[in-house]
Design a protein around this motif. Structure first.
Motif, PDB file in Angstrom:
ATOM      1  N   VAL A 145      35.336  26.446  47.230  1.00 18.35           N
ATOM      2  CA  VAL A 145      35.888  26.577  45.870  1.00 18.35           C
ATOM      3  C   VAL A 145      34.902  27.499  44.773  1.00 18.35           C
ATOM      4  O   VAL A 145      35.646  28.313  44.073  1.00 18.35           O
ATOM      5  CB  VAL A 145      35.584  25.175  45.344  1.00 18.35           C
ATOM      6  N   VAL A 146      33.637  27.667  45.064  1.00 17.86           N
ATOM      7  CA  VAL A 146      32.898  28.539  44.414  1.00 17.86           C
ATOM      8  C   VAL A 146      33.133  30.046  44.655  1.00 17.86           C
ATOM      9  O   VAL A 146      33.257  30.658  43.819  1.00 17.86           O
ATOM     10  CB  VAL A 146      31.295  28.394  44.735  1.00 17.86           C
ATOM     11  N   VAL A 147      33.387  30.274  45.890  1.00 20.36           N
ATOM     12  CA  VAL A 147      33.752  31.685  46.238  1.00 20.36           C
ATOM     13  C   VAL A 147      35.046  31.984  45.637  1.00 20.36           C
ATOM     14  O   VAL A 147      35.236  33.120  45.022  1.00 20.36           O
ATOM     15  CB  VAL A 147      33.823  31.776  47.838  1.00 20.36           C
ATOM     16  N   TYR A 148      36.196  31.128  45.707  1.00 25.69           N
ATOM     17  CA  TYR A 148      37.367  31.380  45.248  1.00 25.69           C
ATOM     18  C   TYR A 148      37.192  31.385  43.626  1.00 25.69           C
ATOM     19  O   TYR A 148      37.928  32.569  43.073  1.00 25.69           O
ATOM     20  CB  TYR A 148      38.502  30.067  45.558  1.00 25.69           C
ATOM     21  N   VAL A 149      36.619  30.676  42.976  1.00 24.81           N
ATOM     22  CA  VAL A 149      36.351  30.839  41.298  1.00 24.81           C
ATOM     23  C   VAL A 149      35.888  31.919  40.975  1.00 24.81           C
ATOM     24  O   VAL A 149      36.305  32.646  40.176  1.00 24.81           O
ATOM     25  CB  VAL A 149      35.524  29.486  40.938  1.00 24.81           C
ATOM     26  N   ALA A 150      34.922  32.467  41.850  1.00 23.38           N
ATOM     27  CA  ALA A 150      34.228  33.700  41.642  1.00 23.38           C
ATOM     28  C   ALA A 150      35.072  34.858  41.608  1.00 23.38           C
ATOM     29  O   ALA A 150      35.209  35.834  40.995  1.00 23.38           O
ATOM     30  CB  ALA A 150      33.066  34.004  42.638  1.00 23.38           C
ATOM     31  N   ALA A 151      36.072  34.929  42.710  1.00 26.32           N
ATOM     32  CA  ALA A 151      37.039  35.862  43.006  1.00 26.32           C
ATOM     33  C   ALA A 151      37.957  35.953  41.583  1.00 26.32           C
ATOM     34  O   ALA A 151      38.360  36.992  41.354  1.00 26.32           O
ATOM     35  CB  ALA A 151      37.634  35.762  44.295  1.00 26.32           C
ATOM     36  N   LEU A 152      38.459  34.579  41.465  1.00 25.11           N
ATOM     37  CA  LEU A 152      39.411  34.624  40.205  1.00 25.11           C
ATOM     38  C   LEU A 152      38.769  35.084  39.023  1.00 25.11           C
ATOM     39  O   LEU A 152      39.495  35.782  38.270  1.00 25.11           O
ATOM     40  CB  LEU A 152      39.804  33.292  40.247  1.00 25.11           C
ATOM     41  N   THR A 153      37.712  34.646  38.760  1.00 17.59           N
ATOM     42  CA  THR A 153      37.025  35.241  37.477  1.00 17.59           C
ATOM     43  C   THR A 153      36.642  36.841  37.540  1.00 17.59           C
ATOM     44  O   THR A 153      37.272  37.323  36.555  1.00 17.59           O
ATOM     45  CB  THR A 153      35.785  34.644  37.552  1.00 17.59           C
ATOM     46  N   VAL A 154      36.672  37.367  38.657  1.00 10.55           N
ATOM     47  CA  VAL A 154      36.389  38.934  38.624  1.00 10.55           C
ATOM     48  C   VAL A 154      37.755  39.462  38.540  1.00 10.55           C
ATOM     49  O   VAL A 154      37.867  40.478  37.943  1.00 10.55           O
ATOM     50  CB  VAL A 154      35.580  39.155  39.937  1.00 10.55           C
ATOM     51  N   MET A 155      38.828  38.926  39.338  1.00 11.70           N
ATOM     52  CA  MET A 155      40.212  39.527  39.158  1.00 11.70           C
ATOM     53  C   MET A 155      40.476  39.354  37.602  1.00 11.70           C
ATOM     54  O   MET A 155      41.033  40.509  37.082  1.00 11.70           O
ATOM     55  CB  MET A 155      40.941  38.723  39.825  1.00 11.70           C
ATOM     56  N   ALA A 156      40.380  38.351  37.107  1.00 11.48           N
ATOM     57  CA  ALA A 156      40.728  38.033  35.534  1.00 11.48           C
ATOM     58  C   ALA A 156      40.009  39.269  34.486  1.00 11.48           C
ATOM     59  O   ALA A 156      40.460  40.028  33.703  1.00 11.48           O
ATOM     60  CB  ALA A 156      40.754  36.886  34.888  1.00 11.48           C
ATOM     61  N   GLY A 182      46.124  38.039  34.612  1.00 15.66           N
ATOM     62  CA  GLY A 182      44.777  37.399  34.917  1.00 15.66           C
ATOM     63  C   GLY A 182      44.455  36.087  34.136  1.00 15.66           C
ATOM     64  O   GLY A 182      44.024  35.138  34.672  1.00 15.66           O
ATOM     65  N   THR A 183      44.977  36.197  32.894  1.00 13.25           N
ATOM     66  CA  THR A 183      44.503  35.057  31.922  1.00 13.25           C
ATOM     67  C   THR A 183      45.395  33.804  32.394  1.00 13.25           C
ATOM     68  O   THR A 183      44.877  32.681  32.432  1.00 13.25           O
ATOM     69  CB  THR A 183      44.684  35.467  30.465  1.00 13.25           C
ATOM     70  N   LEU A 184      46.697  34.183  32.714  1.00 15.12           N
ATOM     71  CA  LEU A 184      47.575  32.964  32.841  1.00 15.12           C
ATOM     72  C   LEU A 184      47.298  32.170  34.359  1.00 15.12           C
ATOM     73  O   LEU A 184      47.193  31.399  34.636  1.00 15.12           O
ATOM     74  CB  LEU A 184      48.888  33.391  32.872  1.00 15.12           C
ATOM     75  N   PHE A 185      46.673  33.119  35.354  1.00 16.23           N
ATOM     76  CA  PHE A 185      46.039  32.919  36.575  1.00 16.23           C
ATOM     77  C   PHE A 185      45.156  31.858  36.400  1.00 16.23           C
ATOM     78  O   PHE A 185      44.892  30.763  36.983  1.00 16.23           O
ATOM     79  CB  PHE A 185      45.883  33.759  37.504  1.00 16.23           C
ATOM     80  N   VAL A 186      44.016  32.099  35.547  1.00 14.30           N
ATOM     81  CA  VAL A 186      42.956  31.186  35.267  1.00 14.30           C
ATOM     82  C   VAL A 186      43.287  30.016  34.828  1.00 14.30           C
ATOM     83  O   VAL A 186      43.093  28.754  35.174  1.00 14.30           O
ATOM     84  CB  VAL A 186      41.841  32.007  34.290  1.00 14.30           C
ATOM     85  N   LEU A 187      44.063  29.870  33.883  1.00  8.68           N
ATOM     86  CA  LEU A 187      44.714  28.835  33.405  1.00  8.68           C
ATOM     87  C   LEU A 187      45.482  27.924  34.329  1.00  8.68           C
ATOM     88  O   LEU A 187      45.371  26.578  34.501  1.00  8.68           O
ATOM     89  CB  LEU A 187      45.814  29.259  32.133  1.00  8.68           C
ATOM     90  N   SER A 188      46.477  28.441  34.961  1.00  8.40           N
ATOM     91  CA  SER A 188      47.344  27.904  36.220  1.00  8.40           C
ATOM     92  C   SER A 188      46.320  27.124  37.062  1.00  8.40           C
ATOM     93  O   SER A 188      46.320  25.875  37.465  1.00  8.40           O
ATOM     94  CB  SER A 188      48.180  28.749  36.911  1.00  8.40           C
ATOM     95  N   ASP A 189      45.269  27.879  37.528  1.00  4.59           N
ATOM     96  CA  ASP A 189      44.350  27.564  38.543  1.00  4.59           C
ATOM     97  C   ASP A 189      43.538  26.272  38.021  1.00  4.59           C
ATOM     98  O   ASP A 189      42.934  25.318  38.775  1.00  4.59           O
ATOM     99  CB  ASP A 189      43.394  28.466  39.347  1.00  4.59           C
ATOM    100  N   ALA A 190      42.938  26.402  36.516  1.00  8.24           N
ATOM    101  CA  ALA A 190      42.256  25.434  36.092  1.00  8.24           C
ATOM    102  C   ALA A 190      42.862  24.080  36.215  1.00  8.24           C
ATOM    103  O   ALA A 190      42.309  23.086  36.382  1.00  8.24           O
ATOM    104  CB  ALA A 190      41.757  26.048  34.690  1.00  8.24           C
ATOM    105  N   MET A 191      44.224  23.990  35.521  1.00  5.16           N
ATOM    106  CA  MET A 191      44.971  22.954  35.629  1.00  5.16           C
ATOM    107  C   MET A 191      45.096  22.271  37.025  1.00  5.16           C
ATOM    108  O   MET A 191      45.068  20.989  37.217  1.00  5.16           O
ATOM    109  CB  MET A 191      46.191  23.242  34.910  1.00  5.16           C
ATOM    110  N   LEU A 192      45.482  23.396  37.940  1.00  5.14           N
ATOM    111  CA  LEU A 192      45.489  22.751  39.473  1.00  5.14           C
ATOM    112  C   LEU A 192      44.280  22.256  39.850  1.00  5.14           C
ATOM    113  O   LEU A 192      44.350  20.816  40.339  1.00  5.14           O
ATOM    114  CB  LEU A 192      45.970  23.920  40.274  1.00  5.14           C
ATOM    115  N   ALA A 193      43.178  22.514  39.489  1.00  6.96           N
ATOM    116  CA  ALA A 193      41.926  22.071  39.814  1.00  6.96           C
ATOM    117  C   ALA A 193      41.380  20.787  39.180  1.00  6.96           C
ATOM    118  O   ALA A 193      41.124  19.731  39.862  1.00  6.96           O
ATOM    119  CB  ALA A 193      40.618  22.988  39.804  1.00  6.96           C
TER     120      ALA A 193
END
Length: 228
Positions: A145-156, A182-193
């Motif tokens: 999860v930490v690795v994924y969050v880091a990649a998502l953050t860098v992408m956005a 990128g912003t919507l992806f962060v929002l979507s994944d935050a709600m999923l998590a």
């Protein structure tokens, strides 16, 4: 733009929205359509976004190549997450690779970190969400999860860096699409998590998917107009 391309520019978004709506209604809890429809229409929606991306980006071949591969990885993740428990880790890995592809694509337009403040902004958001969820994440999943969050953050953040670094340049509208994707992806994944680890959230499937597919559409649209 040819007549066929003009027609596709109208029909494809409508088909994508309709497919997304059927998928959301089938996969929501409680389901408003037969759940089996979600197994068809969830991957179909991402395939339609791939069709939106495929003829685009002729003048940005590196970006186009990475975005298309990212969408294909996302399709694999969508299929894996149709089984939320057994498919969670394969889905996480698929989307991790997708974000790495998007990062590589955005870096073809602007050097990584050339504009720094988006990395600070999204880093703070990611740290806040991860801190809220950390006590609820099983130990075996904490590393992935930490690795994924880091990649998502860098992408956005890199999408926003491309946008802000391209102000008043011809590719600014394309970069803006990427930034909002990128912003919507962060929002979507935050709600999923939050729903998975600390929830449940009311109408979680609706909110997650209703932000996820617009995110992917925006990223695909960063390739510019389709070839005539």
């Amino acid at each position: 733009m040819t007549a066929l391309a003009a027609k596709s520019a109208v029909v494809l978004p409508l088909l994508t929205a309709l497919s997304a709506a059927v998928s959301i209604l089938a996969l929501s809890q409680p389901a408003h359509l037969p759940p089996g429809l979600g197994f068809l229409f969830k991957p179909l929606t991402t395939i339609l976004i791939l069709l939106h991306a495929w003829p685009r980006g002729a003048d940005q071949p590196r970006l186009a190549r990475w975005v298309r591969v990212g969408l294909l990885c996302s399709l694999a993740g969508d299929i894996a997450l149709l089984w939320p428990e057994t498919g969670f880790l394969p889905g996480l890995v698929s989307f991790l690779v997708a974000h790495v592809c998007y990062i590589a694509g955005f870096c073809s337009r602007l050097r990584l970190g050339a504009v720094r403040w988006p990395f600070l902004m999204f880093g703070v958001i990611a740290a806040a969400v991860l801190g809220r969820l950390w006590p609820h994440i099983p130990g075996a999943l904490q590393g992935p999860v930490v690795v994924y969050v880091a990649a998502l953050t860098v992408m956005a953040a890199q999408a926003w860096a491309w946008w802000r670094g391209s102000v008043s340049r011809p590719d600014e509208p394309r970069a803006r699409w990427a930034a909002w994707g990128g912003t919507l992806f962060v929002l979507s994944d935050a709600m999923l998590a939050i729903n998975k680890f600390a929830g449940p959230l009311e109408m979680a499937s609706f909110w997650v998917l209703a932000s996820y597919w617009p995110a992917q559409w925006c990223i695909a649209s960063s390739l510019g107009r389709a070839r005539a």
